[in-house]
Design an enzyme around this catalytic site. Structure first.
Site: not given
Ligand code: KIV
Length: 274
Positions: A43-44, A82, A112, A114, A182
């Site tokens: 989600d970056s 994510d 994924k 968090e 992270e």
């Molecule tokens: O969203 C993302 O790119 C991430 C990485 C920084 C692990 O979660």
């Protein structure tokens, strides 16, 4: 394509695991061609693709669109997508529905999420028992950056460190196949690596069982702030800028398009292909 059991085997054999983010078909193909083990549709993308300040504005629809594109571009690589902000905090049913969308409709092989609340642990258990592989994410969890006081190194104090270790053990016990950590001190990463059977994949966390970087940071496409932990291996921003500048100059001086890029009348040119 590697499977979750292969990542466990890689950890046991002390083979490093590589993961890179991708957000569209061409970047996914580059990552696959480079023989990276896992692609993360992170989600970056909210920041590096959509220009937001954080990951909170990213929606499930955004993740679905980008996951589909990545799945088309990289057919042989394990894809983790994510679950975005607040799509796994309401109920297990809601989480299962959202994760199913990313896997069934999007083409991800795992999701994924968090953090480590009771609901998240129960959701990991439900997802994995239902057939959806889950990767955990601890330390700096960007979706909670407002609560954490910004993008800061985590797990430095004794209490924080102990909590992070306990959370990591709970995430493993709930069935996650890997854990991203992270922005934590390397000594804590080492402890986690030794305690957990599942691979610990680091970003800003020193040496771990594997590493992940954001594609745009890695190739030098990120403009503005680049975090200390992100090694940049190329300057793609400048390469692209130069190309666009040269095109602009060519158009202005009318040297583009020349003959090579121009169609002729049917009498002079048979081919109709573009
Ligand atoms: O969203 C993302 O790119 C991430 C990485 C920084 C692990 O979660």
């Amino acid at each position: 394509m590697k499977q979750t059991v292969d990542f466990l085997k890689m950890k046991r054999n002390q083979e490093m695991i590589t993961m890179v983010t991708a957000y569209d078909a061409p970047t996914a193909k580059i990552v696959e061609d480079a023989a990276i083990d896992l692609i993360l549709v992170g989600d970056s993308l909210g920041m590096v693709v959509h220009g937001h300040q954080g990951t909170q504005p990213v929606t499930l629809d955004d993740m679905l669109l980008h996951t589909k594109a990545v799945a088309r571009g990289a057919k042989q690589t394990f894809i983790v997508s994510d679950l975005p902000f607040m799509t796994y905090h309401r109920s297990i049913e809601d989480t299962v529905t959202n994760a199913t969308t990313l896997v069934q409709t999007g083409g991800a092989h795992a999701v994924k999420l968090e953090g480590c609340t009771g609901l998240i642990l129960d959701s990991i258990e439900r997802l994995t028992s239902g057939g959806i592989a889950v990767m955990g994410h601890l330390g700096l969890t960007p979706q909670s950056s407002t609560v954490l006081g910004g993008f800061k190194v985590q797990g430095r104090g004794e209490q924080e460190r102990t909590k992070l270790i306990e959370d990591a053990k709970r995430i493993e016990a709930s069935g996650a196949f890997a854990l991203v950590v992270e922005c934590i001190p390397e000594s804590l990463t080492k402890e986690l690596k030794d305690i957990l059977a599942i691979p610990v994949i680091g970003i800003g966390a020193g040496k771990a069982d594997g590493q992940v970087l954001v594609f745009h940071d890695l190739v030098g496409l990120t403009t503005g702030y680049i975090p200390k932990f992100a090694k940049t291996y190329a300057n793609v921003h400048d390469v692209m800028l130069q190309a666009v500048e040269q095109y602009r100059d060519d158009v202005l001086r009318e040297s583009f398009p020349d003959e090579r890029y121009t169609f002729k009348d049917a009498k002079k040119e048979r081919s109709t292909s573009v």
